[in-house]
Motif scaffolding. Sequence first.
Motif, PDB file in Angstrom:
ATOM      1  N   TYR A  22       0.839  -1.200   0.000  1.00 31.61           N
ATOM      2  CA  TYR A  22       0.000   0.000   0.000  1.00 31.61           C
ATOM      3  C   TYR A  22       0.871   1.246   0.000  1.00 31.61           C
ATOM      4  O   TYR A  22       0.488   2.290  -0.489  1.00 31.61           O
ATOM      5  CB  TYR A  22      -0.942  -0.014   1.200  1.00 31.61           C
ATOM      6  N   VAL A  26       4.032  -0.223   4.123  1.00 32.61           N
ATOM      7  CA  VAL A  26       2.837  -0.984   4.496  1.00 32.61           C
ATOM      8  C   VAL A  26       2.572  -2.074   3.459  1.00 32.61           C
ATOM      9  O   VAL A  26       2.210  -1.794   2.321  1.00 32.61           O
ATOM     10  CB  VAL A  26       1.605  -0.076   4.615  1.00 32.61           C
ATOM     11  N   ALA A  27       2.754  -3.318   3.918  1.00 30.74           N
ATOM     12  CA  ALA A  27       2.525  -4.437   3.016  1.00 30.74           C
ATOM     13  C   ALA A  27       1.167  -5.053   3.311  1.00 30.74           C
ATOM     14  O   ALA A  27       0.793  -5.243   4.465  1.00 30.74           O
ATOM     15  CB  ALA A  27       3.616  -5.475   3.196  1.00 30.74           C
ATOM     16  N   THR A  48      -6.206 -10.155  12.425  1.00 31.19           N
ATOM     17  CA  THR A  48      -6.511  -8.891  11.762  1.00 31.19           C
ATOM     18  C   THR A  48      -5.221  -8.297  11.177  1.00 31.19           C
ATOM     19  O   THR A  48      -4.156  -8.374  11.789  1.00 31.19           O
ATOM     20  CB  THR A  48      -7.183  -7.911  12.751  1.00 31.19           C
ATOM     21  N   GLY A  49      -5.320  -7.818   9.974  1.00 24.89           N
ATOM     22  CA  GLY A  49      -4.161  -7.231   9.306  1.00 24.89           C
ATOM     23  C   GLY A  49      -3.273  -8.248   8.621  1.00 24.89           C
ATOM     24  O   GLY A  49      -2.225  -7.906   8.074  1.00 24.89           O
ATOM     25  N   SER A  50      -3.702  -9.526   8.590  1.00 18.12           N
ATOM     26  CA  SER A  50      -2.848 -10.552   7.991  1.00 18.12           C
ATOM     27  C   SER A  50      -2.927 -10.550   6.466  1.00 18.12           C
ATOM     28  O   SER A  50      -2.101 -11.162   5.800  1.00 18.12           O
ATOM     29  CB  SER A  50      -3.240 -11.934   8.532  1.00 18.12           C
ATOM     30  N   GLY A  51      -3.909  -9.856   5.909  1.00 15.97           N
ATOM     31  CA  GLY A  51      -3.967  -9.722   4.456  1.00 15.97           C
ATOM     32  C   GLY A  51      -5.146 -10.422   3.796  1.00 15.97           C
ATOM     33  O   GLY A  51      -5.184 -10.544   2.566  1.00 15.97           O
ATOM     34  N   LYS A  52      -6.120 -10.870   4.582  1.00 20.23           N
ATOM     35  CA  LYS A  52      -7.267 -11.578   4.004  1.00 20.23           C
ATOM     36  C   LYS A  52      -8.059 -10.689   3.041  1.00 20.23           C
ATOM     37  O   LYS A  52      -8.332 -11.066   1.901  1.00 20.23           O
ATOM     38  CB  LYS A  52      -8.215 -12.049   5.133  1.00 20.23           C
ATOM     39  N   SER A  53      -8.405  -9.500   3.528  1.00 20.84           N
ATOM     40  CA  SER A  53      -9.186  -8.600   2.671  1.00 20.84           C
ATOM     41  C   SER A  53      -8.387  -8.177   1.446  1.00 20.84           C
ATOM     42  O   SER A  53      -8.942  -8.048   0.353  1.00 20.84           O
ATOM     43  CB  SER A  53      -9.613  -7.366   3.460  1.00 20.84           C
ATOM     44  N   THR A  54      -7.110  -7.972   1.644  1.00 20.99           N
ATOM     45  CA  THR A  54      -6.259  -7.583   0.518  1.00 20.99           C
ATOM     46  C   THR A  54      -6.317  -8.653  -0.570  1.00 20.99           C
ATOM     47  O   THR A  54      -6.444  -8.350  -1.759  1.00 20.99           O
ATOM     48  CB  THR A  54      -4.809  -7.384   0.995  1.00 20.99           C
ATOM     49  N   GLU A 174     -15.750 -11.897   5.868  1.00 22.71           N
ATOM     50  CA  GLU A 174     -16.311 -12.005   7.221  1.00 22.71           C
ATOM     51  C   GLU A 174     -17.833 -12.050   7.201  1.00 22.71           C
ATOM     52  O   GLU A 174     -18.485 -11.195   7.807  1.00 22.71           O
ATOM     53  CB  GLU A 174     -15.871 -10.820   8.065  1.00 22.71           C
ATOM     54  N   HIS A 206     -12.817 -14.974  10.824  1.00 25.07           N
ATOM     55  CA  HIS A 206     -12.127 -15.210  12.098  1.00 25.07           C
ATOM     56  C   HIS A 206     -12.804 -16.312  12.881  1.00 25.07           C
ATOM     57  O   HIS A 206     -12.379 -16.662  13.967  1.00 25.07           O
ATOM     58  CB  HIS A 206     -12.213 -13.967  12.988  1.00 25.07           C
ATOM     59  N   LYS A 251     -13.088  -3.779  12.981  1.00 28.40           N
ATOM     60  CA  LYS A 251     -12.829  -2.401  12.555  1.00 28.40           C
ATOM     61  C   LYS A 251     -13.924  -1.925  11.616  1.00 28.40           C
ATOM     62  O   LYS A 251     -14.537  -2.711  10.895  1.00 28.40           O
ATOM     63  CB  LYS A 251     -11.446  -2.295  11.914  1.00 28.40           C
TER      64      LYS A 251
HETATM   65  N1  LIG Z   1      -6.227   0.833   1.800  1.00 25.52           N
HETATM   66  C1  LIG Z   1      -5.152   0.561   2.541  1.00 25.52           C
HETATM   67  N2  LIG Z   1      -4.151   1.457   2.651  1.00 25.52           N
HETATM   68  C2  LIG Z   1      -3.055   1.189   3.385  1.00 25.52           C
HETATM   69  N3  LIG Z   1      -2.867   0.041   4.040  1.00 25.52           N
HETATM   70  C3  LIG Z   1      -3.820  -0.893   3.983  1.00 25.52           C
HETATM   71  C4  LIG Z   1      -5.008  -0.682   3.231  1.00 25.52           C
HETATM   72  N4  LIG Z   1      -5.788  -1.776   3.331  1.00 25.52           N
HETATM   73  C5  LIG Z   1      -5.116  -2.628   4.116  1.00 25.52           C
HETATM   74  N5  LIG Z   1      -3.935  -2.097   4.516  1.00 25.52           N
HETATM   75  C6  LIG Z   1      -2.948  -2.744   5.366  1.00 25.52           C
HETATM   76  O1  LIG Z   1      -2.619  -3.974   4.789  1.00 25.52           O
HETATM   77  C7  LIG Z   1      -2.494  -4.977   5.784  1.00 25.52           C
HETATM   78  C8  LIG Z   1      -3.468  -6.106   5.476  1.00 25.52           C
HETATM   79  O2  LIG Z   1      -4.781  -5.611   5.637  1.00 25.52           O
HETATM   80  P1  LIG Z   1      -6.078  -6.450   5.319  1.00 25.52           P
HETATM   81  O3  LIG Z   1      -7.230  -5.530   5.362  1.00 25.52           O
HETATM   82  O4  LIG Z   1      -5.852  -7.223   4.080  1.00 25.52           O
HETATM   83  O5  LIG Z   1      -6.097  -7.433   6.568  1.00 25.52           O
HETATM   84  P2  LIG Z   1      -7.261  -8.411   7.034  1.00 25.52           P
HETATM   85  O6  LIG Z   1      -6.612  -9.731   7.181  1.00 25.52           O
HETATM   86  O7  LIG Z   1      -8.423  -8.319   6.133  1.00 25.52           O
HETATM   87  O8  LIG Z   1      -7.620  -7.827   8.456  1.00 25.52           O
HETATM   88  P3  LIG Z   1      -9.051  -7.877   9.183  1.00 25.52           P
HETATM   89  O9  LIG Z   1      -9.182  -9.238   9.721  1.00 25.52           O
HETATM   90  O10 LIG Z   1      -8.892  -6.885  10.284  1.00 25.52           O
HETATM   91  O11 LIG Z   1     -10.076  -7.505   8.199  1.00 25.52           O
HETATM   92  C9  LIG Z   1      -2.760  -4.304   7.100  1.00 25.52           C
HETATM   93  O12 LIG Z   1      -1.528  -3.998   7.682  1.00 25.52           O
HETATM   94  C10 LIG Z   1      -3.477  -3.058   6.721  1.00 25.52           C
HETATM   95  O13 LIG Z   1      -3.193  -2.030   7.623  1.00 25.52           O
END
Ligand SMILES: Nc1ncnc2c1ncn2[C@@H]1O[C@H](COP(=O)(O)OP(=O)(O)OP(=O)(O)O)[C@@H](O)[C@H]1O
Lengths: 290, 293
Positions: A22, A26-27, A48-54, A174, A206, A251
């Motif tokens: 990102y 920020v990865a 949370t923050g492990s990258g699932k949504s990404t 989720e 989760h 969040k």
């Molecule tokens: N739009 C964005 N801009 C900057 N950083 C981002 C963005 N979206 C996600 N991140 C960062 O990328 C990393 C992975 O985020 P992601 O949303 O993929 O995690 P997640 O596994 O879906 O978490 P959660 O369980 O809380 O939804 C995190 O460190 C997050 O802060």
Amino acid sequence: MSMAKAENGPPHLAFDRVEVYYSALVAGLKGVSLSIERGEFVFLCGQTGSGKSTLLKLITREVRETKGQVSLLGRDLGQLPDREIPYLRRQMGIVPQDYGLLPNKKVWENVAYAMRAVNRSKREVRAKVPQILEQVNIMHRADAFPYELSGGEQQRVAIARALINDPPLLIADEPTGNLDPTHSAEIMALLSRLNEQGTTIIVATHDIPIVQRLQQRVVELEFGTIVGDTAAGETWSPNISSAEYTTFEEKETDYQFDGEEFEIYLEEPSPEAAAEETGEPTHEEETPRA
Amino acid sequence: MLDRIEFLLSEAFVSLGRNKWMTFAAVTTCAMALLLLGGLGFAYMKIDQFAQSLPSKFEISVFFRDKVPADDAKRVVAETLKMQGVDSVRFLPKDVQWEVLKKEQPELTQGIPNPLPDSMRIRLKDLAAAPNVAKELAKKPEIGGENVKYLAKEQELLTTALGAVRLLGLALGGLMLITSGVLIYNAIRLTVVARRREHRIMHLVGANQATIALPLLLEGFVQGLLGGLIAFFAFWGSFAVVRALMISTLQVGGTEVFPITSSLFGFVAAGGVYGLICSLLAVRGKTLKGAIG
Ligand SMILES: Nc1ncnc2c1ncn2[C@@H]1O[C@H](COP(=O)(O)OP(=O)(O)OP(=O)(O)O)[C@@H](O)[C@H]1O
Ligand SMILES: [Mg+2]
């Protein structure tokens, strides 16, 4: 049926050493390779923050990979021009975590509106909406407004809307995040049924008990890398302590509008909706329909 | 196709209805701007046309003093012809004029001696030469200052009035135009905010960019169009009022016909295009990237 399909052609989804940054520091993902066959049911787990949504956003092309390659049925999504994105999204059903229902539209109107937005005729809408509502077992609430529904019912409407394009792929971020166990089980039963009908399903979650009970494939992420990939039928236990999965605040993932602040215009959720969401009593048994 | 148009229209009209007051403000200011720019533009054009027609009519009348011998009068005429800016000179002997008058008004002229002086009418090539020609003629002993009549004052006034109309129209109209532009822009931006949920769903299910943007553009277009329509009717009304005034007080302008088709088309097209431009500016880049998650 679903497994037979997997034998021929490219996988439904292939991630090849995918990295998403990102910003310089920020990865989102740090080198993920993963293949998902057609007809598979895959859970994405991780803190949370492990990258699932990404990972899910790469599939919907909300995010583009910094390195590596993401392909859908052999097609490189990173190369897809922006104007093709709507057509890409018609090849998948997307269930957002917050349901994304239109509060001033009834259940059937929510589904109908989405169909109208993708150029379906009123006739098609009349024929298809009841069929989809039946499919997700919400037909009896067709005339209700979202705030009159329980969280599980709202989730089913969101799934119904995701089905309007008859997608071969369903993505849910989720889907049980805000639901009690009974409703979570219902939603999972619905997703399982869709999977049995051939739809590839990817669920970020989760919800460890649910994942363990369904015995589907589990891909576990940590700090943007894959730390576990458990095949369907095997019993999965989290690599990380389960406490870490559950002790966090959900969040807020409200709609970001180009980074501009429009918060003052947001309507407050109706008190009814708020009340219903915080767990309404249910008299139904946990009966996953197969 | 028809189904799709219906959907886009209904989307646009939902927003027009939602922002009723915003729409009202945008439409009315747009109408005022168009009326000012178009109506005053039209008035300016008409006055200018009138002014353009003046120079040909524009003449200096000169009366000779009593008892100027005919030869002297003829000499003055010849001299006048040579002056700068003079196109033609017509000498009007008092006897000839008296005969004409006697024929026209026999009762009035009966039994009295000819009171008319000899006179001449000077037609000018160049309006700007009028003051000079008048001054030269006034110096002549056969004529005298009080016997030279021309319309310099009126001409000047007209020019000033024209300038004022133009300035006023442009300033006020421009201001209104900017205001209405801002209002239309704002209305669209409000719609974008109000409908972010719908837009998100559209992005989510794979709606085309056009499906999202067209209702917004349509909204601005309709606002401009309505403004143009109102401006047209207001213009029609004020045209009728001004014409009635001119006929009753000045006995002129009775032949003017209201240009219905061209002004209707002009106002509506100008309004529509303007509304479209404002909404294009408001939409630009805004709906194109929508996060869906
Ligand atoms: N739009 C964005 N801009 C900057 N950083 C981002 C963005 N979206 C996600 N991140 C960062 O990328 C990393 C992975 O985020 P992601 O949303 O993929 O995690 P997640 O596994 O879906 O978490 P959660 O369980 O809380 O939804 C995190 O460190 C997050 O802060
Ligand atoms: Mg997430």
